[in-house]
Scaffold this motif. Structure first.
Motif, mmCIF file in Angstrom:
data_model
loop_
_atom_site.group_PDB
_atom_site.id
_atom_site.type_symbol
_atom_site.label_atom_id
_atom_site.label_comp_id
_atom_site.label_asym_id
_atom_site.label_seq_id
_atom_site.Cartn_x
_atom_site.Cartn_y
_atom_site.Cartn_z
ATOM 1 N N ALA A 197 -6.382 -1.494 6.701
ATOM 2 C CA ALA A 197 -5.100 -0.850 6.384
ATOM 3 C C ALA A 197 -5.322 0.176 5.276
ATOM 4 C CB ALA A 197 -4.070 -1.898 5.951
ATOM 5 N N TRP A 198 -4.435 1.167 5.243
ATOM 6 C CA TRP A 198 -4.554 2.242 4.266
ATOM 7 C C TRP A 198 -3.194 2.889 4.080
ATOM 8 C CZ3 TRP A 198 -6.408 1.929 9.157
ATOM 9 C CH2 TRP A 198 -5.856 2.785 10.111
ATOM 10 N N ASN A 199 -3.037 3.667 3.027
ATOM 11 C CA ASN A 199 -1.790 4.401 2.837
ATOM 12 C C ASN A 199 -2.010 5.893 3.106
ATOM 13 O OD1 ASN A 199 -3.199 5.198 0.568
ATOM 14 N ND2 ASN A 199 -1.766 4.317 -0.909
ATOM 15 N N ARG A 200 -0.943 6.670 2.987
ATOM 16 C CA ARG A 200 -1.031 8.100 3.312
ATOM 17 C C ARG A 200 -1.968 8.830 2.370
ATOM 18 N NH1 ARG A 200 3.523 11.185 2.653
ATOM 19 N NH2 ARG A 200 2.592 12.762 4.012
ATOM 20 N N ALA A 201 -1.967 8.423 1.100
ATOM 21 C CA ALA A 201 -2.852 9.080 0.136
ATOM 22 C C ALA A 201 -4.314 8.892 0.522
ATOM 23 C CB ALA A 201 -2.589 8.536 -1.267
ATOM 24 N N ALA A 202 -4.669 7.701 0.999
ATOM 25 C CA ALA A 202 -6.046 7.467 1.438
ATOM 26 C C ALA A 202 -6.379 8.320 2.651
ATOM 27 C CB ALA A 202 -6.247 5.982 1.758
ATOM 28 N N ALA A 203 -5.410 8.502 3.530
ATOM 29 C CA ALA A 203 -5.649 9.289 4.741
ATOM 30 C C ALA A 203 -5.925 10.752 4.418
ATOM 31 C CB ALA A 203 -4.454 9.171 5.686
ATOM 32 N N TYR A 250 -7.305 3.454 -5.795
ATOM 33 C CA TYR A 250 -7.910 4.592 -6.486
ATOM 34 C C TYR A 250 -6.808 5.382 -7.174
ATOM 35 C CZ TYR A 250 -11.873 3.639 -3.365
ATOM 36 O OH TYR A 250 -12.912 3.037 -2.680
ATOM 37 N N ASN A 251 -6.784 5.344 -8.497
ATOM 38 C CA ASN A 251 -5.779 6.094 -9.242
ATOM 39 C C ASN A 251 -6.328 7.463 -9.645
ATOM 40 O OD1 ASN A 251 -3.554 4.262 -9.408
ATOM 41 N ND2 ASN A 251 -4.762 3.015 -10.811
ATOM 42 N N TYR A 280 -7.985 7.327 8.978
ATOM 43 C CA TYR A 280 -8.606 6.261 9.755
ATOM 44 C C TYR A 280 -7.945 6.078 11.120
ATOM 45 C CZ TYR A 280 -10.575 5.151 5.186
ATOM 46 O OH TYR A 280 -11.226 5.223 3.971
ATOM 47 N N SER A 281 -6.675 6.464 11.238
ATOM 48 C CA SER A 281 -5.981 6.297 12.514
ATOM 49 C C SER A 281 -6.588 7.159 13.609
ATOM 50 C CB SER A 281 -4.492 6.631 12.360
ATOM 51 O OG SER A 281 -4.306 8.016 12.091
ATOM 52 N N LEU A 282 -7.313 8.216 13.236
ATOM 53 C CA LEU A 282 -7.937 9.099 14.219
ATOM 54 C C LEU A 282 -9.317 8.590 14.653
ATOM 55 C CD1 LEU A 282 -7.064 12.578 12.637
ATOM 56 C CD2 LEU A 282 -5.800 11.280 14.378
ATOM 57 N N LEU A 283 -9.792 7.522 14.018
ATOM 58 C CA LEU A 283 -11.108 6.975 14.346
ATOM 59 C C LEU A 283 -10.970 5.777 15.275
ATOM 60 C CD1 LEU A 283 -12.718 6.891 10.760
ATOM 61 C CD2 LEU A 283 -13.036 8.641 12.519
ATOM 62 N N PRO A 284 -11.927 5.578 16.179
ATOM 63 C CA PRO A 284 -11.954 4.323 16.942
ATOM 64 C C PRO A 284 -12.059 3.147 15.973
ATOM 65 C CG PRO A 284 -13.506 5.925 17.859
ATOM 66 C CD PRO A 284 -13.016 6.495 16.554
ATOM 67 N N VAL A 285 -11.484 2.023 16.342
ATOM 68 C CA VAL A 285 -11.453 0.860 15.445
ATOM 69 C C VAL A 285 -12.842 0.492 14.955
ATOM 70 C CG1 VAL A 285 -10.912 -1.606 15.313
ATOM 71 C CG2 VAL A 285 -9.337 -0.052 16.469
ATOM 72 N N LEU A 287 0.829 -1.201 0.000
ATOM 73 C CA LEU A 287 0.000 0.000 0.000
ATOM 74 C C LEU A 287 0.869 1.259 0.000
ATOM 75 C CD1 LEU A 287 -2.843 -0.775 2.597
ATOM 76 C CD2 LEU A 287 -2.885 -1.080 0.122
ATOM 77 N N ASP A 288 1.915 1.228 0.799
ATOM 78 C CA ASP A 288 2.753 2.422 0.964
ATOM 79 C C ASP A 288 3.535 2.777 -0.297
ATOM 80 O OD1 ASP A 288 1.850 2.637 3.555
ATOM 81 O OD2 ASP A 288 3.564 1.581 4.428
ATOM 82 N N THR A 289 3.740 1.809 -1.192
ATOM 83 C CA THR A 289 4.449 2.121 -2.435
ATOM 84 C C THR A 289 3.583 2.942 -3.390
ATOM 85 O OG1 THR A 289 3.741 0.058 -3.521
ATOM 86 C CG2 THR A 289 5.816 0.005 -2.296
ATOM 87 N N LEU A 290 2.279 2.962 -3.168
ATOM 88 C CA LEU A 290 1.355 3.694 -4.046
ATOM 89 C C LEU A 290 1.263 5.135 -3.545
ATOM 90 C CD1 LEU A 290 -1.317 0.861 -4.172
ATOM 91 C CD2 LEU A 290 0.322 1.443 -5.971
ATOM 92 N N GLU A 291 2.225 5.945 -3.949
ATOM 93 C CA GLU A 291 2.407 7.267 -3.342
ATOM 94 C C GLU A 291 1.225 8.201 -3.566
ATOM 95 O OE1 GLU A 291 5.790 10.809 -3.119
ATOM 96 O OE2 GLU A 291 5.938 9.205 -4.621
#
Length: 275
Positions: A132-138, A256-257, A144-149, A113-117
């Motif tokens: 799981a997600w990458n920085r672009a999704a965030a 998502y491209n 998502y890290s700021l949300l309760p699981v 995921l992280d390779t997809l800049e």
């Protein structure tokens, strides 16, 4: 079962048995002429007759029941792909899917995921929890890290968060599609009870979800386009593709491209501002 299938099943069981270390199961390694567990040890672990298991490996035991085959697979510590192959040999079809809620993804998947800049990407469960997600999704969708699981669920976000709703260019069309694709994914993964529980809760929380859920529509989350209005960068157009995670029928990856170079630039600005 055909004679050939019986022989192939027996040979496969023998090979799987031979790859196991007896000591890891508490059995002695002394006085063994061949590697792996003995037939009687497999039978003991599976709670079946040693004689019948021996016949099964020798191709003269007849077709086992689904329950017995599952116990044998467990006794041999088979992976899910190995268990599926075992059922294909015995019955000509994969085993019934038993859904187990996943706890996370491997570091290798996260690195992928992280390779997809500049392409937002997520890994979701069969019940559409985001694992799981990458920085672009965030920066494009939500951090998502700021949300309760328990709130990292695409349907909860789509129907219960006004901000997410307002970002969609055509919320109703997108939400209807999400419900239909969610239904198909979850049932395919054998998560009927999990679906019912989540759907009942969302029907109470959202009249729109209840309306779409009653339609019983089913769709495939394969390829498509998505346009959203980002509060900082305005309209961002994306093209998405869904992928199965090999060996993990409970997980799906969505990438998502950016649809144009301009959309890529917008995501680049968001990432730079989030450093």
């Amino acid at each position: 079962m055909s004679d050939q299938s019986v022989q192939l099943l027996g040979a496969y069981l023998k090979d799987c048995r031979g790859r196991l270390d007896p000591a890891s199961f508490g059995f002695s390694n002394a006085r063994r002429r061949t590697p792996g567990l003995r037939r009687e040890e497999v039978a003991q672990r599976a709670n079946i007759s040693a004689t019948w298991y021996t016949w099964l490996e020798q191709g003269r035991g007849g077709a086992p029941s689904t329950e017995v085959l599952n116990r044998i697979a467990q006794s041999l510590l088979m992976t899910e792909p190995e268990r599926e192959h075992l059922f294909m040999l015995a019955f000509g079809h994969p085993p019934e899917v038993i859904y187990r809620a996943p706890e996370g993804v491997t570091p290798r998947l996260q690195r992928l995921l992280d390779t997809l800049e500049f392409s937002p990407a997520i890994i979701k469960t069969a019940t559409w929890d985001v694992l799981a997600w990458n920085r672009a999704a965030a920066v494009v969708f939500t951090d998502y890290s700021l949300l309760p699981v328990e709130e990292r669920n695409i349907l909860r976000l789509m129907f219960c968060r006004q901000g997410v709703r307002e970002r969609q260019e055509d919320w109703e069309s997108m939400a209807r599609f999400v419900v239909a694709a969610f239904r198909a994914d979850a049932i395919r993964a054998g998560a009927a009870s999990e679906v019912s529980k989540l759907a009942e809760e969302l029907c109470v929380l959202s009249a729109d979800f209840a309306r779409f859920w009653r339609d019983n529509d089913v769709r495939v989350h394969g390829e498509g386009s998505k346009r959203l209005h980002h509060p900082m960068m305005g309209l961002i157009a994306l093209e998405y593709s869904g992928f199965a995670v090999d060996g993990r029928p409970d997980l799906g990856m969505v990438i998502y491209n950016p649809a144009t170079a301009e959309d890529t630039d917008k995501i680049r600005v968001l990432l730079e501002g989030n450093d």
